[in-house]
Design an enzyme around this catalytic site. Structure first.
Site, PDB file in Angstrom:
ATOM      1  CB  SER A   1       5.647  -2.450   6.077  1.00  0.00           C
ATOM      2  OG  SER A   1       4.450  -2.639   6.817  1.00  0.00           O
TER       3      SER A   1
ATOM      4  CE1 TYR B   1       6.123  -5.433   8.993  1.00  0.00           C
ATOM      5  CE2 TYR B   1       7.547  -7.302   8.522  1.00  0.00           C
ATOM      6  CZ  TYR B   1       6.604  -6.396   8.113  1.00  0.00           C
ATOM      7  OH  TYR B   1       6.130  -6.426   6.821  1.00  0.00           O
TER       8      TYR B   1
END
Lengths: 980, 274
Positions: B155, B168
């Site tokens: 990401s 995350y």
């Protein structure tokens, strides 16, 4: 079920990357039986594989059955595609069970696909397993025994990726399906099919024998499971005298012999006998009964270069596409099908020679492909043609040498006077006159004069030894010889010699109008002597019309015009000069004769090209490589030797006389002047009037080293034939034959030799000449020249093209030239000798040993030269070709920096035994061997090892065991071992 | 049909980028093994992929006439992951590529000192360790095959930081580290490992995507306007489509990216270029 075999189309649609991981599995498909319960099948499968000796690990389920719903009928294209995908799916390299069963449940029934690795279960075993699992009336639950251990996890690691271990590239599998004719009731017998495969291969390879591997199974009982198939080599021999019946009988006998165990059987798949073609044949097995329809999918059989697998009236050819081009394989299958048809139809007493590979249409197509096209040219005499040009542009300069020039008018007039003079000396129509002169404008005058007098000229090089000149004069029965300037020269014994000065004197009072002459264009214009690799020189007789035809054939493509300036560089005795002289003078150009010393110095020659603004340059590749060196920046070496001339004006550079490796042109690609030049590679032979084919060499050809010699010029034709003169299919290598307007009249006074080499072509009615050059026809009609047939050497059974080895050496950046020739070692065996020219800027640490090391990475051991000798320049003959006789004695590879003094001391004083060992080695190898030379490094092999042992024995030295030699491969080490 | 004959495992295949990738790969001719947890995880505050969604992805793939196996499995379970690979090998004989796409976006939304131990663990266990487990399970097979391609879906959070999103971000950063290290481990065997970094990917209702709105929640962005707000940070003035990410995956799994390994392909509309 043909659907099984059509899976190959799907396989071929995969990318080459995918196909380089070949399918080493095969599959059996059972269909048409009752719908089966997957659970029941799974249980049966578990039972069958329970006895299989394989190491299992983890949660793998040995008896898993996969069920795929296929919502179509089995003959629907979508169902067929699904089946294909299953067939092409590999089995895991290692795995819990040797068989994968996938049930394709179609609307109209189940297809049971059993897949296994070929190395684990052969066809018969897989069929047994399939039957046992599918059940049905025939499958009694008998015990199945496992023969060979199956690979466990971790076994065979990386082996699939290393397929193609023969030293070739990665195996890229492809498949070609074809159908064969069948007689109404029965399929062709196995013998017929084997015979067709073998015979067609023999024709392609131009041999009278061929070894084909035929697949058979070691175990008779189908209850024994394992991988028990092998390819047994069977050799069939057939000569022209045999009949088709005999061929079939031999095939039958060979197949019968399959049933018996062979005593000295060669290895199955892996065995490689050098020079043995590797074709494998397999026959479909019968699989009767069982209530199921049984279809077999053979996979791709990696490891075997070419496999023909027969299925009734269909066959599949599985081949390695990186080795055999697809077109060639398809063609081969077409031809073997044709041969099979003929074997079946024709009566057994038919001579084998009547079997035709090519039908009429194919033959016609091949001929047309290699035909240069029609030439619309009236046959003319050379001198008449010249006279017309002279009349059209009388004041243009025709020829010049240093400061002398002659205009067309002047040349014509002087030649006319000389022609009268010749007549007055007794030269008659149809005579032959020798011309042995120094280069000068009068040389051209004399050549023209001889033609005008109705005779043919026989050019002789003043540099030749007297014996050679005498031989030529005698052999050609010369009326007289026009000799060199100096009257003090002894002249050539046994023939009347008139110096050109004398001839000129005689010519002075003569009229400058043409001699009355009735020469027919079909009569000889010149006789040029060529030496073959064996025997005495022979005279090739070329008529006028061939020369004028050649000029007409090339005039428009090369756009010759009066604005062109040609160099005349080559000896008059070399037919390249015929092209230089008449190509120029019959198209109105200006001919610049290159003075003797300029021809020998690349720098002066280059200056001449520039100062005279030569536009058409003809060179042999060897000679040009000297010029090419000057193209490199800084090659001139030093400011004061830098040529201050301008750039060359050469617009057309024609190569002839030798094979051209286009890579020598690399330096010219962007060099001043040369970058605008058109390069043309022309293949030609004296016997077909200088040139046959032309290939323009562009950047593409140069970068790829494309050695194509192009297509025949208009009026000329080429065909590639086998040793019996039969036309070969496209792509197959054979001997180049030349036909058309350039074929000479023959060899002077050699009717037998002429009959051997100049053949009548039954189809066209013309004559063709066998060139002795190997080549093949490419699909676009170009010829790929593959070297002299006698440049092919067979060394220890391997057929080697010396040109190929040379090409590899030329890639070494430290070398500017290299040559590879066959030599003999003292054991009588053949070996390859390499001669190298290092570039000036090559590092001194980089010696012949380093070159060898580099080449050894590319060439297979049998192609690696045994000796490596550095030279400062290549010795050349008068014609500019390599002079093999002048090459020095070959030497073993030495690392760079080894000075000759070191070499000497290396072989200098040694202890008694060591000295003896060294001298014995030197004797056997044929060159001086030092105490630390490695046996293999200097070209040793098993034959030489045996010879060495024998010589040791002869000389009373302690016995030398081969294994000692292999373990201690230098003289010093051997001496140490023997001393103990 | 550039992926014909290839077998590809896709995790997190039930929806979103996983579904988009699986379908695109199927349309290129690959056979697929679809993996998803197909269940909820207690610590994750939103609904994860369901069996129904997984079945729908399978149906979409089958429409391209390729073979498909659905294997519900939790990537936190090494044994389950190994079973998936073993099944794939049994059925198809080989595994040509893996797309490590399974990932969760929450529990998040807290500053570092506020994150509970098991909240931290579950995020890393799925988003980072899950990819490690799958890589571990296929690595040996691919190395033996001398071919393979592993694509890790990281990401932009693997390249830059975001507030209240540490677990995350850590996992996605770690995933890039894993990509590079594994790439070096497998390079001699011609097995490639690369990462794709999607930026703000629009939740496509057809793909039943959910991630962006969950990320919005974690980043304290009002969900009703989250698309507009994310767009403002996009130099291209639009959100990335899941299909765009799938195209990068398609390139990386195939032979066309033969020379690419250990690299990161960023599909973020220019977000990280700023």
């Amino acid at each position: 079920m043909p659907a099984v075999l059509t899976a190959y189309e799907s396989y071929d649609a995969l990318s080459p990357t995918e196909r380089s991981k070949p399918l080493d599995h095969h599959a059996i498909v059972l269909s048409g039986g009752p719908r089966a319960d997957p659970e029941v099948l799974a249980e049966r499968l578990r039972d069958v594989v329970a006895g299989c000796p394989v190491v299992r690990q983890g949660a793998e389920e040995p008896g898993k059955v996969w069920l795929e719903q296929v919502p179509h009928r089995s003959d629907d294209p979508r169902a067929v595609r699904t089946l294909h995908r299953e067939l092409l799916r590999p089995v895991p390299l290692y795995g819990p069970a040797p068989v994968r069963l996938v049930v394709l449940r179609c609307e109209d029934g189940d297809q049971l696909v059993f897949t296994a690795a070929r190395g684990c279960l052969d066809r018969a075993s897989l069929t047994s397993v399939a039957r046992a699992v599918a059940g049905g009336p025939d499958s009694s639950p008998r015990r199945l025994w496992w023969d060979l251990p199956v690979a466990g996890p971790g076994d065979g690691e990386g082996e699939a990726a290393d397929a193609g271990a023969d030293g070739g590239g990665p195996d890229c599998r492809a498949a070609h399906r074809f159908t064969v004719p069948t007689t109404p009731d029965t399929p062709p017998s196995r013998a017929a099919r084997l015979a067709a495969v073998a015979y067609t291969a023999m024709r392609y390879l131009d041999r009278t024998d061929v070894t084909v591997g035929v697949v058979r199974r070691r175990h008779r009982s189908a209850a024994v499971l394992g991988a028990a198939e092998e390819a047994v080599p069977l050799t069939l021999t057939v000569t022209g005298a045999d009949t088709t019946g005999e061929l079939l009988a031999r095939a039958r006998t060979a197949l019968d012999g399959l049933a018996r165990p062979a005593d000295d059987r060669q290895e199955a798949w892996g065995g490689q006998e050098p020079g043995t073609p590797r074709i494998t044949v397999a026959f479909d097995e019968e699989s009767p009964g069982s209530g199921h329809e049984v279809s077999y999918f053979p996979g791709t059989w990696p490891g075997a270069p070419l496999v023909v697998h027969w299925f009734g009236d269909e066959a599949v050819c599985l081949f390695d596409e990186s080795r055999h081009g697809r077109e060639l394989v398809e063609q081969y299958c077409r031809h073997l099908t044709a041969v099979l048809g003929q074997l079946l139809e024709q009566p057994p007493a038919t001579p084998v020679d009547r079997l035709r590979l090519l039908d009429d249409d194919e033959e016609a197509a091949i001929r047309e492909l290699a035909d240069g096209g029609p030439l619309d040219a009236e046959p003319r005499c050379v001198h008449r043609s010249f006279e017309e040009v002279a009349a059209a542009q009388p004041d243009a300069v025709a020829v010049s040498h240093k400061r002398e020039t002659l205009t067309y008018r002047q040349l014509d007039a002087r030649a006319n006077r000389f022609a009268h003079a010749l007549r007055s000396l007794g030269v008659e129509h149809g005579d032959r006159v020798g011309v042995c002169m120094e280069r000068s404008t009068d040389l051209v005058v004399v050549l023209l004069a001889v033609l005008k007098s109705g005779a043919a000229y026989v050019p002789m090089d003043v540099g030749y030894p007297v014996e050679r000149l005498a031989y030529t004069a005698k052999d050609a029965a010369l009326r007289l010889v026009i000799g060199p300037e100096k009257a003090s020269d002894p002249g050539i014994p046994s023939v009347r010699t008139v110096s050109v000065a004398d001839l000129a004197l005689r010519a002075e009072p003569e009229p400058d109008i043409p001699v009355i002459d009735r020469t027919d264009p079909g009569q000889p214009a010149y006789v040029i002597y060529t030496s073959g690799t064996t025997g005495h020189p022979k005279g090739v007789v070329v008529p006028h019309r061939n020369v004028t035809a050649l000029i007409e054939a090339t005039r428009s493509d090369f756009a010759f015009s009066a604005r062109d300036v040609w160099s005349q560089f080559h000896s008059v005795a070399f037919d390249f000069s015929v092209w230089e002289i008449w190509g120029c003078l019959l198209t109105g150009g200006r001919l610049v004769l290159v003075p003797y010393f300029s021809a020998r110095s690349p720098e002066s020659f280059l200056e001449l090209l520039v100062s005279e603004k030569v536009t058409v340059l003809n060179q042999t590749p060897s000679a040009f490589s000297e010029l090419a060196r000057l193209c490199r920046p800084g090659a001139a070496g030093g400011a004061d030797t830098a040529p201050a001339h301008g750039t060359v004006s050469v617009r057309l550079l024609i190569f002839g006389g030798e094979a051209l490796d286009p890579r020598v042109l690399r330096p010219c690609l962007d060099a001043d002047g040369w970058s605008q030049c058109r390069f043309v590679n022309m293949f030609g032979i004296t016997e077909t009037t200088v040139h046959v084919t032309a290939q323009t060499v562009t950047r593409t050809e140069i970068l790829h080293g494309d050695r194509s010699v192009g297509r025949p010029v208009p009026g000329w034709s080429v065909s590639v034939r086998d040793s019996r003169g039969r036309l070969l299919p496209q792509g197959v290598r054979g001997e180049i034959h030349v036909g058309g307007a350039g074929v000479a009249l023959g060899y002077l006074d050699r009717p037998e030799l002429t009959g051997e080499r100049f053949l009548d072509d039954p189809v066209t009615g013309g004559r063709t000449y066998r060139s002795g050059d190997g080549g093949r026809l490419l699909p676009d009609g170009r010829i790929e020249h593959m070297g002299r047939l006698d440049n092919q050497v067979k060394i220890r059974g391997y057929r080697i093209e010396t040109d190929e080895v040379r090409a590899v050496l030329l890639e070494d950046p430290a070398l500017s030239d290299a040559v590879v020739i066959p030599g003999r070692d003292q054991a009588g065996g053949l070996r390859l000798d390499a001669y190298l020219i290092f570039r000036e800027d090559a590092a001194t640490a980089y010696g012949t040993a380093e070159v060898r090391e580099r080449a050894a990475k590319v060439l297979p051991p049998y192609m690696l030269p045994s000796t490596w000798t550095p030279l400062s320049e290549m010795p050349r003959t008068i014609n500019g070709k390599l002079d093999v006789g002048e090459l020095p004695a070959p030497r073993p590879a030495m690392p760079g920096n080894a000075r000759p003094a070191e070499e000497e001391s290396a072989t200098g004083e040694q202890s008694g035994l060591l000295a003896q060992v060294c001298s014995t080695w030197s004797e056997v190898f044929g060159f001086t061997v030092g105490p630390d030379h490695d046996f293999f490094g200097i070209g040793g092999n098993s034959l030489l090892a045996t010879r060495l042992s024998a010589v040791f024995r002869e000389k009373g030295l302690p016995p030398l065991q081969t294994r000692d030699l292999y373990r201690n491969p230098t003289p010093r080490a051997i001496a140490a071992v023997l001393e103990r | 049909m550039s992926l014909r004959g290839k077998t590809i495992i896709v995790t997190g295949a039930a929806r979103g980028i996983g579904r988009a990738s699986a379908e695109l790969l199927a349309s290129a001719g690959a056979d697929l093994v679809l993996v998803d947890v197909a269940d909820d995880l207690p610590l994750v505050p939103y609904a994860l992929g369901t069996e129904g969604q997984l079945a729908h992805t399978e149906k979409l793939c089958r429409a391209h006439d390729v073979a498909v196996l659905s294997c519900p499995a939790d990537v936190r379970d090494l044994r389950a992951v190994e079973d998936v690979v073993a099944t794939a090998v049994q059925r198809f004989g080989r595994v040509d590529a893996v797309v490590n796409n399974a990932g969760i976006a929450a529990p998040s939304g807290k500053a570092v000192h506020e994150i509970g131990e098991d909240e931290w663990s579950v995020m890393l266990d799925v988003d980072l360790f899950g990819a490690w487990r799958m890589t571990r399970a296929v690595g040996g097979t691919m190395a033996r095959q001398r071919s393979g391609s592993i694509v890790n879906i990281s990401s932009t959070a693997g390249l830059v930081g975001y507030r209240n999103f540490a677990a995350y971000v850590t996992a996605k950063h770690g995933l890039i580290g894993l990509t590079r290290a594994a790439a070096l481990d497998y390079a001699p065997f011609k097995v490639r490992v690369n990462a794709v970094c999607p930026g703000s990917v629009r939740d496509d209702p057809v793909l039943e995507g959910r991630m962006l709105s969950e990320i919005a929640k974690s980043l304290d962005v009002p969900v009703s306007e989250h698309e507009e707000i994310f767009v403002q940070a996009q130099p291209t003035n639009e959100l990335v489509e899941a299909g765009d990410v799938a195209e990068a995956v398609l390139w990386l799994v195939g032979d066309g990216s033969r020379g690419v390994t250990g690299s990161v392909v960023t599909v973020d509309g220019g977000f990280t270029a700023k």
